[in-house]
Design a protein around this motif. Sequence first.
Motif, mmCIF file in Angstrom:
data_model
loop_
_atom_site.group_PDB
_atom_site.id
_atom_site.type_symbol
_atom_site.label_atom_id
_atom_site.label_comp_id
_atom_site.label_asym_id
_atom_site.label_seq_id
_atom_site.Cartn_x
_atom_site.Cartn_y
_atom_site.Cartn_z
ATOM 1 N N GLU A 75 29.837 78.732 -15.975
ATOM 2 C CA GLU A 75 28.658 78.362 -16.740
ATOM 3 C C GLU A 75 27.982 79.616 -17.270
ATOM 4 O O GLU A 75 28.282 80.744 -16.854
ATOM 5 N N GLY A 76 27.057 79.413 -18.208
ATOM 6 C CA GLY A 76 26.288 80.530 -18.722
ATOM 7 C C GLY A 76 25.413 81.142 -17.652
ATOM 8 O O GLY A 76 25.241 80.583 -16.557
ATOM 9 N N GLY A 77 24.852 82.302 -17.971
ATOM 10 C CA GLY A 77 24.046 82.999 -16.976
ATOM 11 C C GLY A 77 24.892 83.657 -15.909
ATOM 12 O O GLY A 77 24.424 83.864 -14.790
ATOM 13 N N ASN A 78 26.171 83.965 -16.256
ATOM 14 C CA ASN A 78 27.091 84.626 -15.316
ATOM 15 C C ASN A 78 27.285 83.824 -14.034
ATOM 16 O O ASN A 78 27.465 84.392 -12.948
ATOM 17 N N ARG A 79 27.265 82.496 -14.154
ATOM 18 C CA ARG A 79 27.478 81.641 -12.986
ATOM 19 C C ARG A 79 28.934 81.192 -12.931
ATOM 20 O O ARG A 79 29.415 80.497 -13.820
ATOM 21 N N SER A 80 29.623 81.632 -11.896
ATOM 22 C CA SER A 80 31.027 81.273 -11.720
ATOM 23 C C SER A 80 31.152 79.866 -11.171
ATOM 24 O O SER A 80 30.282 79.393 -10.420
ATOM 25 N N GLY A 81 32.238 79.196 -11.541
ATOM 26 C CA GLY A 81 32.482 77.853 -11.037
ATOM 27 C C GLY A 81 32.881 77.863 -9.573
ATOM 28 O O GLY A 81 33.442 78.835 -9.060
ATOM 29 N N LYS A 82 32.618 76.775 -8.887
ATOM 30 C CA LYS A 82 32.949 76.647 -7.463
ATOM 31 C C LYS A 82 34.458 76.481 -7.288
ATOM 32 O O LYS A 82 35.119 75.789 -8.056
ATOM 33 N N ASP A 83 34.996 77.139 -6.264
ATOM 34 C CA ASP A 83 36.416 77.001 -5.956
ATOM 35 C C ASP A 83 36.726 75.589 -5.465
ATOM 36 O O ASP A 83 35.883 74.942 -4.819
#
Length: 479
Positions: A75-83
């Motif tokens: 996602e935006g805001g440098n938010r990585s997706g959950k594994d």
Amino acid sequence: MTTFVDRVELHVAAGNGGHGCASVHREKFKPLGGPDGGNGGRGGDVTLVVDQSVTTLLDYHHSPHRKATNGKPGEGGNRSGKDGTDLVLPVPDGTVVLDKRGNVLADLVGQGTTYIAAQGGRGGLGNAALASARRKAPGFALLGEPGDDQDIVLELKTVADVALVGYPSAGKSSLISVLSAAKPKIADYPFTTLVPNLGVVTAGATVYTIADVPGLIPGASQGKGLGLEFLRHVERCSVLVHVLDTATLESERDPLSDLDVIEAELKEYGGLENRPRLVVLNKVDIPDGLDLAEMVRPDLEARGYRVFEVSAVSRLGLKELSYALADIVGQARAAKPKEEATRVVIRPKAVDDAGFTVVLEEDGLYRVRGEKPERWVRQTDFNNDEAVGYLADRLNRLGVEEELMKAGARAGDGVAIGPEENAVVFDWEPTMAAGAEMLGRRGEDHRFEAPRPAAQRRRDKQAERDESDQEYEGFDPFA
């Protein structure tokens, strides 16, 4: 009623990796704050793990399709997706993992032993991770990779120190019931035992496991009776015990012929020639059985067998038998090589290994195979021209363009990257590499560049006007 299942076909699918996100940071007075798309999460693995509390593969017989969860997109805001969540499948001790062609993939022995049956896909990089000094504002992100998807076969081979073999109703289950705390079904008709029974025996300081193999009759190794189905359960044993019925009511049978038949079936099955053998003459509590045991014992000892006369009813000879088995099991354990500490083996890549191959196939198609090119293709969003250009840059830097030229590829020739069932095919243009170099600064946004000095801006504008004047020189709007 619990059903014993020792062979199943299982379809396992790992989770797909989440897609990366292409996003630009925006805030008041700073509408173009740079790329901030996060990476996608990793897909979950499917892992087999040995659990001593599991004794059958019944669960996978009823539910043969197992899948781990996918990774979440960035996602935006440098938010990585959950594994994605790993899927852990407990299997009995002694489970062998095979592929559809029968090749052994893993032999799972010992509590906690694990095997990754399907690897989860990697998450795609977001445009923040793809940004560099030359590519300040990528307008694309990489796709997540699909997880592994395959069919495997699980076969259970009982982990026991001692295996009892013999004709149906020879008294194998009765022996296990009195030697250990096991409570198998016992009756006076053949094929009472339909599954291997396992018991734990304590003899002095030695504790060992003992199992019986049901359904051995002439032709068992060819599929008759239940023998072929359960002969695999004797493969891991340290010692074989022939249980011979000295009180059989069948006139055409006797202990010596029974022994010859079972030995022939074991030889036909193969792989058990070096296992030590003992012979147990069972049911000597019956007078006729005792007489027959005394009659055949010299012949058996002449063949080199240690012979024990026992009775599961009166418990005659059981103590001597249990200690003799403990002695053989102890010797077998001592003879096993000790497990060495895990070594880290480093295999450096050959200096001339390009990491990919280019092969001209019979139909004139040039096929590119290699871990990196195939992974890059899976990660590319072909609906995004900039992402396609980024792929071209990566392939060019890897040397794919050069190898195609060496292989004789010409403009318009078909090129496929990947295996036949899942390949990307395109018409090759030799200028593709040059185009990638010319476009070069793909992904850059000039709005992020430092402002040019005023004098430089004036010179650039004058150059643009001069170029425009040259384009319209001689142009008559009334012609």
